[in-house]
Design a protein around this motif. Structure first.
Motif, PDB file in Angstrom:
ATOM      1  N   SER A 214       0.779  -1.519   0.240  1.00  0.00           N
ATOM      2  CA  SER A 214      -0.089  -0.257  -0.047  1.00  0.00           C
ATOM      3  C   SER A 214       1.047   1.069   0.099  1.00  0.00           C
ATOM      4  N   ALA A 215       2.263   0.962   0.976  1.00  0.00           N
ATOM      5  CA  ALA A 215       3.082   2.289   0.860  1.00  0.00           C
ATOM      6  C   ALA A 215       3.425   2.093  -0.430  1.00  0.00           C
ATOM      7  N   GLY A 216       3.156   1.866  -1.427  1.00  0.00           N
ATOM      8  CA  GLY A 216       4.710   2.405  -2.677  1.00  0.00           C
ATOM      9  C   GLY A 216       5.555   1.193  -2.973  1.00  0.00           C
ATOM     10  N   GLY A 217       5.514  -0.327  -2.104  1.00  0.00           N
ATOM     11  CA  GLY A 217       6.830  -1.677  -1.852  1.00  0.00           C
ATOM     12  C   GLY A 217       6.931  -2.504  -2.999  1.00  0.00           C
ATOM     13  N   PRO A 218       7.580  -2.802  -3.206  1.00  0.00           N
ATOM     14  CA  PRO A 218       7.829  -3.896  -4.448  1.00  0.00           C
ATOM     15  C   PRO A 218       6.616  -5.079  -4.579  1.00  0.00           C
ATOM     16  N   VAL A 219       6.551  -6.020  -4.841  1.00  0.00           N
ATOM     17  CA  VAL A 219       5.597  -7.477  -4.370  1.00  0.00           C
ATOM     18  C   VAL A 219       6.775  -8.177  -4.402  1.00  0.00           C
ATOM     19  N   VAL A 220       7.470  -8.742  -3.598  1.00  0.00           N
ATOM     20  CA  VAL A 220       8.429 -10.134  -3.647  1.00  0.00           C
ATOM     21  C   VAL A 220       8.071 -11.423  -3.379  1.00  0.00           C
ATOM     22  N   TRP A 221       8.415 -11.914  -4.143  1.00  0.00           N
ATOM     23  CA  TRP A 221       8.327 -13.617  -3.882  1.00  0.00           C
ATOM     24  C   TRP A 221       8.276 -14.286  -2.963  1.00  0.00           C
ATOM     25  N   PRO A 222       7.378 -15.095  -2.319  1.00  0.00           N
ATOM     26  CA  PRO A 222       7.610 -15.118  -0.863  1.00  0.00           C
ATOM     27  C   PRO A 222       9.322 -16.524  -0.315  1.00  0.00           C
ATOM     28  N   ASP A 223       9.824 -16.774  -1.511  1.00  0.00           N
ATOM     29  CA  ASP A 223      10.762 -17.873  -1.182  1.00  0.00           C
ATOM     30  C   ASP A 223      11.789 -16.777  -1.678  1.00  0.00           C
ATOM     31  N   VAL A 224      11.663 -15.582  -1.993  1.00  0.00           N
ATOM     32  CA  VAL A 224      13.186 -14.454  -2.140  1.00  0.00           C
ATOM     33  C   VAL A 224      13.103 -14.141  -0.316  1.00  0.00           C
ATOM     34  N   ALA A 225      14.766 -14.688  -0.140  1.00  0.00           N
ATOM     35  CA  ALA A 225      15.262 -14.377   1.162  1.00  0.00           C
ATOM     36  C   ALA A 225      15.395 -12.769   0.613  1.00  0.00           C
ATOM     37  N   ALA A 226      14.812 -11.921   1.521  1.00  0.00           N
ATOM     38  CA  ALA A 226      14.749 -10.526   1.421  1.00  0.00           C
ATOM     39  C   ALA A 226      14.644  -9.781   2.167  1.00  0.00           C
ATOM     40  N   LEU A 227      14.920  -8.314   2.766  1.00  0.00           N
ATOM     41  CA  LEU A 227      14.488  -7.308   3.251  1.00  0.00           C
ATOM     42  C   LEU A 227      13.582  -5.954   2.706  1.00  0.00           C
ATOM     43  N   ILE A 228      12.838  -5.719   3.006  1.00  0.00           N
ATOM     44  CA  ILE A 228      12.321  -4.168   2.245  1.00  0.00           C
ATOM     45  C   ILE A 228      12.331  -3.307   2.943  1.00  0.00           C
ATOM     46  N   MET A 229      12.502  -2.288   3.017  1.00  0.00           N
ATOM     47  CA  MET A 229      11.931  -0.728   3.278  1.00  0.00           C
ATOM     48  C   MET A 229      11.675   0.522   2.443  1.00  0.00           C
ATOM     49  N   VAL A 230      10.761   1.011   3.133  1.00  0.00           N
ATOM     50  CA  VAL A 230       9.034   1.656   2.039  1.00  0.00           C
ATOM     51  C   VAL A 230       9.223   3.074   2.860  1.00  0.00           C
ATOM     52  N   PRO A 231       9.567   3.751   2.650  1.00  0.00           N
ATOM     53  CA  PRO A 231       9.402   5.048   3.621  1.00  0.00           C
ATOM     54  C   PRO A 231       8.081   5.753   2.957  1.00  0.00           C
ATOM     55  N   ILE A 232       6.780   6.108   3.512  1.00  0.00           N
ATOM     56  CA  ILE A 232       5.736   6.143   3.581  1.00  0.00           C
ATOM     57  C   ILE A 232       5.517   7.769   3.731  1.00  0.00           C
ATOM     58  N   SER A 233       5.640   8.932   1.478  1.00  0.00           N
ATOM     59  CA  SER A 233       5.041  10.039   1.838  1.00  0.00           C
ATOM     60  C   SER A 233       6.218  10.751   2.348  1.00  0.00           C
ATOM     61  N   ALA A 234       6.622  10.336   2.208  1.00  0.00           N
ATOM     62  CA  ALA A 234       8.778  11.417   2.774  1.00  0.00           C
ATOM     63  C   ALA A 234       8.961  12.717   1.246  1.00  0.00           C
ATOM     64  N   HIS A 235       8.916  12.837   1.818  1.00  0.00           N
ATOM     65  CA  HIS A 235       9.229  15.051   1.058  1.00  0.00           C
ATOM     66  C   HIS A 235      10.605  14.727   1.286  1.00  0.00           C
ATOM     67  N   ALA A 236      11.002  14.584   0.076  1.00  0.00           N
ATOM     68  CA  ALA A 236      12.716  13.894  -0.238  1.00  0.00           C
ATOM     69  C   ALA A 236      13.139  13.452  -1.259  1.00  0.00           C
ATOM     70  N   LEU A 237      14.137  14.221  -2.203  1.00  0.00           N
ATOM     71  CA  LEU A 237      13.490  13.459  -3.815  1.00  0.00           C
ATOM     72  C   LEU A 237      15.063  12.023  -4.250  1.00  0.00           C
ATOM     73  N   LYS A 240      13.116   5.923  -2.614  1.00  0.00           N
ATOM     74  CA  LYS A 240      12.428   4.497  -3.001  1.00  0.00           C
ATOM     75  C   LYS A 240      13.101   3.670  -2.258  1.00  0.00           C
ATOM     76  N   PRO A 241      12.020   2.784  -3.012  1.00  0.00           N
ATOM     77  CA  PRO A 241      12.035   1.135  -1.623  1.00  0.00           C
ATOM     78  C   PRO A 241      12.854   0.060  -1.724  1.00  0.00           C
ATOM     79  N   LEU A 242      13.165   0.197  -0.555  1.00  0.00           N
ATOM     80  CA  LEU A 242      15.085  -0.912  -0.708  1.00  0.00           C
ATOM     81  C   LEU A 242      14.753  -1.623  -1.009  1.00  0.00           C
ATOM     82  N   VAL A 243      15.398  -3.198  -1.195  1.00  0.00           N
ATOM     83  CA  VAL A 243      15.373  -4.517  -1.172  1.00  0.00           C
ATOM     84  C   VAL A 243      17.223  -4.679  -0.504  1.00  0.00           C
ATOM     85  N   ILE A 244      16.901  -4.919   0.524  1.00  0.00           N
ATOM     86  CA  ILE A 244      17.870  -5.463   0.901  1.00  0.00           C
ATOM     87  C   ILE A 244      18.472  -6.703   1.619  1.00  0.00           C
TER      88      ILE A 244
END
Length: 360
Positions: A214-237, A240-244
């Motif tokens: 809902s915050a605009g992050g990527p859809v990641v398949w459940p078997d992918v080993a990753a962490l996700i960081m998504v800012p919500i309505s950030a006032h910044a250039l 972007k969502p990060l896949v870590i």
């Protein structure tokens, strides 16, 4: 995926091959539809030779709702312990699955969701499939997959204020509607960016289709080993969502240049207030949640079905038996083609032009 028998072979041997299977039923006792589904599940389990199990407060709430005792049900913690239960069936939406995961996380017991809500992305079956679902659980015709969870710690002045976990996400949110929070996001001990925002979501692949989505992050398949960081309505250039990497440490620090308050929500269930200067650290947990799978439907197909995505016009790959090589070899570079350089080496002031290969 992990085969179900791999987790429970020892326990089955201890109980003997003739032991009846126990199925723990989780349901939303405040909804009539859920109570009706739970009663039907109990009847189906009894008919199939299995033992329905419920928590005492759920059994009491159902008995009060129907005005009679729930028949042939064992009470968890009294008639049996959670170690004696083979599987949990959750009747409800994704919120019900998250509540059930919180209760059984200390054990390797898998959960299967039967959707009584709307999207129900964590659910494996629909209400209309209840009878066939119960039969599959009794016959053990399912597999089990591990779902990554995250450990969440809140720090202030090097003191750990709280420690919890999440299956979907840990979300830092502004406490007041009219004021943004000022944060620094960090990965592996290095700052990435600072900005004002409504919050930051730190999610698992399972949670990528929930708040993170809902915050605009990527859809990641459940078997992918990753962490996700998504800012919500950030006032910044750059926000972007990060896949870590799953081995990384994500952190959000609350800046002290304003007194705007924030709050941490984990799976929408566990919460703590975050004062200015607080720091939230998220890492991969070594204790997953186990989900039973009844179908071999690919995640891509589940994605299309749950979100009703348009796929009209799709032709798909050619069948292997229909594939054939080209009758003539196609040149990679044919005569008369030109490569393009920004400029000739000896004339750097010229604009980009096509340069014949013969002049190389």
């Amino acid at each position: 995926m992990v085969d179900r028998h791999g987790h429970f072979a020892l326990r089955e041997a201890e109980r003997g091959t003739t032991a009846l299977r126990r199925i723990l039923i989780f349901t939303h006792t405040g909804r009539q539809e859920a109570i009706t589904a739970a009663l039907e599940t109990c009847a189906l389990l009894n008919s199939a030779g299995a033992i329905p199990v419920m928590r005492r407060k759920d059994q009491a709430a159902m008995a009060e709702a129907i005005g009679a005792a729930v028949p042939s049900v064992q009470v968890l913690g009294e008639d049996c312990q959670i170690e004696d239960v083979d599987l949990g069936v959750v009747l409800g939406g994704d919120g019900s699955v998250l509540r059930a995961a919180e209760l059984v996380r200390a054990s390797p017991m898998p959960l299967v969701g039967v959707n009584l809500g709307h999207v129900g992305f964590l659910a494996e079956a629909e209400r209309s499939e209840l009878a066939s679902t119960v039969q599959a659980l009794v016959n053990e015709t399912y597999t089990v997959e591990e779902r990554m969870t995250i450990e969440v710690k809140v720090w202030l002045d090097n003191v750990c204020l709280a420690e919890t976990w999440a299956l979907n996400e840990a979300a830092v949110e502004k406490a007041n509607r009219e004021r943004m929070v000022e944060v620094v996001i960090e990965v592996d001990g290095r700052p990435i960016s600072t900005f004002g925002c409504d919050g930051v979501v730190m999610a698992t692949p399972t949670g990528s289709t929930a708040y993170s989505f809902s915050a605009g992050g990527p859809v990641v398949w459940p078997d992918v080993a990753a962490l996700i960081m998504v800012p919500i309505s950030a006032h910044a250039l750059f926000a972007k969502p990060l896949v870590i990497s799953p081995d990384s440490i994500m952190a959000v620090e609350m800046l002290t240049r304003t007194d705007a308050g924030a709050v941490l929500w984990c799976d929408g269930r566990r919460t703590i207030e975050l004062p200015p200067g607080a720091r939230v650290e998220v890492t991969r947990s070594d204790r997953p949640v186990y989900m039973a799978r009844l179908h071999t439907t690919p995640f891509s197909e589940r994605l299309v079905n749950k979100f009703e995505l348009p796929i009209t016009g799709w032709r798909g790959p050619a069948k292997e038996e229909s594939r054939r090589p080209a009758t003539t070899a196609l040149p990679v570079i044919g005569p008369g083609l030109q490569s393009v350089d920004p400029h000739y080496r000896d004339e750097p002031g010229l604009p980009m032009v096509g340069k014949p290969e013969s002049q190389g």
